[in-house]
Write a protein that holds these residues in place. Structure first.
Motif, short mmCIF file in Angstrom:
data_model
loop_
_atom_site.label_atom_id
_atom_site.label_comp_id
_atom_site.label_asym_id
_atom_site.label_seq_id
_atom_site.Cartn_x
_atom_site.Cartn_y
_atom_site.Cartn_z
N PHE A 173 -2.87 0.75 -4.12
CA PHE A 173 -2.36 -0.60 -3.78
C PHE A 173 -1.56 -1.47 -5.02
O PHE A 173 -1.98 -0.86 -6.10
CB PHE A 173 -3.52 -1.55 -3.62
CG PHE A 173 -3.14 -3.06 -3.29
CD1 PHE A 173 -2.73 -3.48 -2.16
CD2 PHE A 173 -3.29 -4.04 -4.57
CE1 PHE A 173 -2.33 -4.96 -2.17
CE2 PHE A 173 -3.01 -5.35 -4.23
CZ PHE A 173 -2.52 -5.70 -3.01
N LEU A 180 -6.58 -5.89 -2.52
CA LEU A 180 -6.66 -4.43 -2.87
C LEU A 180 -7.75 -3.99 -1.81
O LEU A 180 -7.56 -3.13 -0.94
CB LEU A 180 -6.75 -4.14 -4.18
CG LEU A 180 -7.08 -2.46 -4.25
CD1 LEU A 180 -6.85 -2.25 -5.91
CD2 LEU A 180 -8.37 -1.87 -4.15
N VAL A 202 0.77 -1.19 -0.11
CA VAL A 202 -0.07 0.10 0.14
C VAL A 202 0.80 1.13 0.15
O VAL A 202 1.91 1.35 0.98
CB VAL A 202 -0.89 0.01 1.21
CG1 VAL A 202 -1.57 1.42 1.40
CG2 VAL A 202 -1.75 -1.16 1.14
#
Length: 392
Positions: A113, A193, A75
């Motif tokens: 992401f 994600l 991330v």
């Protein structure tokens, strides 16, 4: 011409090809050359360090660069964002077998992401030639030429397909250099994600930049033939066959006059000083300490069996102030019905928490910190404070 000019350089050779920063006079478009750098690393911190190294050390006056790169699951938050607000911090290590890393980049913008289903691109130019629309046009032309996929450029300058975002974008504009980077969703694991970015409303008040949720899709959902490996080639060649400042097709004749593709290894041997940059990007001070000041507030309903001599139940309220990633103030409001002996109202500054990092490590001190409260209520109050710390 082969896709990649595989040059195994000593550090002196690779640096000799670099144009180090000078303050050159303006040059004409025909005199600006282009290179496509492909990072051999899939480590987010190494790639962000390489991006920063080029930004700080390279002179883009007459040499523009497109850097193509991929990462293992991570991330990536913007420079001015709050990681506890943007990412599922406490669960990142459980989302994939190797976990999901958290990184903060040098540029602004929202959270994205990455995994190996993304293609990441960084367009480097001199500051006075920064042109995000030009860069996005390169990508759209490459997708259409290679796969017949027609992307749209939104008013916010995102790439969209069927009203869904297929890209994330950010930029750093300095003097004399600038870069625009974006990530293209090709075959991203959308479940990972979602898990990595899933957040509940945990009561954070802040002026930090907040991400805007959007509907997304992968390019492979439109055309199963689209894949990252092919896009390295397609976008790289589209970049080389397009003049430096104008969107028109110069064909392979122009592409063959450019500096071509180069495999780049973001290591200290190739780029002296890059390891220090990488270490800084991985440090707690950068990842969390750069977070803008915020307050997190939560209320908890007191169980009836813990209330004493009151017909008007009230909530236990907790507020923590966090600055530079550390707790600077804590306030507990303990309702009168929760305690005996007239002890009630605000309990300010639980001193053992002040100055500590806002992390689960601080929980070890809670029982001692809250020892002043009536003993048979300690567990409830401690659990409430624990929930404030773990909810983010």
């Amino acid at each position: 011409m082969a896709l990649v000019q595989r040059n195994i350089f000593k550090v002196s050779a690779i640096l000799a090809r670099c144009n180090f920063r000078t303050y050159s006079t303006p040059v004409e478009e025909k005199d600006i050359k282009k290179s496509v750098f492909i990072s051999q690393s899939k480590d987010i911190f190494a790639n962000l360090a390489l991006e920063n190294w080029l930004y700080k050390n390279f002179d883009f006056t007459n040499h523009h660069i497109l850097m193509l790169w991929q990462n293992e699951p991570c991330v990536v938050i913007g420079r001015h964002q709050n990681p506890w607000l943007e990412a599922n911090i406490s669960e990142l290590h459980n989302i994939t077998e190797q976990g999901v890393k958290l990184a903060r980049r040098n540029s602004g913008g929202g959270t994205v992401f990455h995994d190996q289903g993304n293609l990441n691109m960084t367009f480097f130019t001199a500051r006075n030639r920064y042109n995000r629309k030009y860069n996005l046009e390169i990508i759209t032309r490459a997708l259409f030429r290679e796969f017949g996929v027609k992307l749209q450029i939104s008013p916010r300058e995102d790439l969209t397909l069927r009203d869904c975002k297929v890209s994330g974008t950010a930029a750093k504009l300095g003097r004399p250099s600038a870069y625009h980077h974006c990530t293209l969703l090709v075959n991203v694991n959308k479940l990972c994600l979602s898990q990595a970015l899933q957040k509940l409303d945990v009561g954070i008040q802040t002026n930090a930049t907040k991400s805007i949720k959007s509907k997304i899709m992968n390019l492979c959902e439109e055309n199963p033939k689209v894949n990252v490996k092919t896009l390295f080639k397609a976008i790289g060649w589209e970049y080389l066959r397009t003049p430096a400042l104008t969107i028109k097709d110069g064909g392979m004749e122009l592409a063959n006059t450019q500096k071509g593709f180069q495999m780049i290894n973001p290591t200290e041997q190739w780029f002296p000083g890059i390891e220090e940059m990488k270490d800084e990007l991985q440090s707690w001070k950068w990842l969390y300490g750069k977070t803008p000041k915020f307050t997190i507030s939560r209320s908890f309903t007191v169980p009836e069996n813990l209330l004493i001599n009151t017909d008007v139940p009230d909530d236990l309220k907790i507020a923590m102030v966090v600055e530079n990633g550390k707790i600077t103030d804590v306030n507990l409001f303990v309702p009168p019905g929760l305690v005996t002996g007239g002890f009630s109202g605000d309990v300010n500054v639980i001193t053992s928490l002040i100055g500590q990092k806002f992390s689960e490590d601080v929980l070890d001190n809670l029982e001692w910190s809250l020892g002043a409260l009536v003993s048979d209520k300690d567990k409830f109050v401690t659990d409430c404070v624990r929930q404030v710390m773990t909810s983010v």
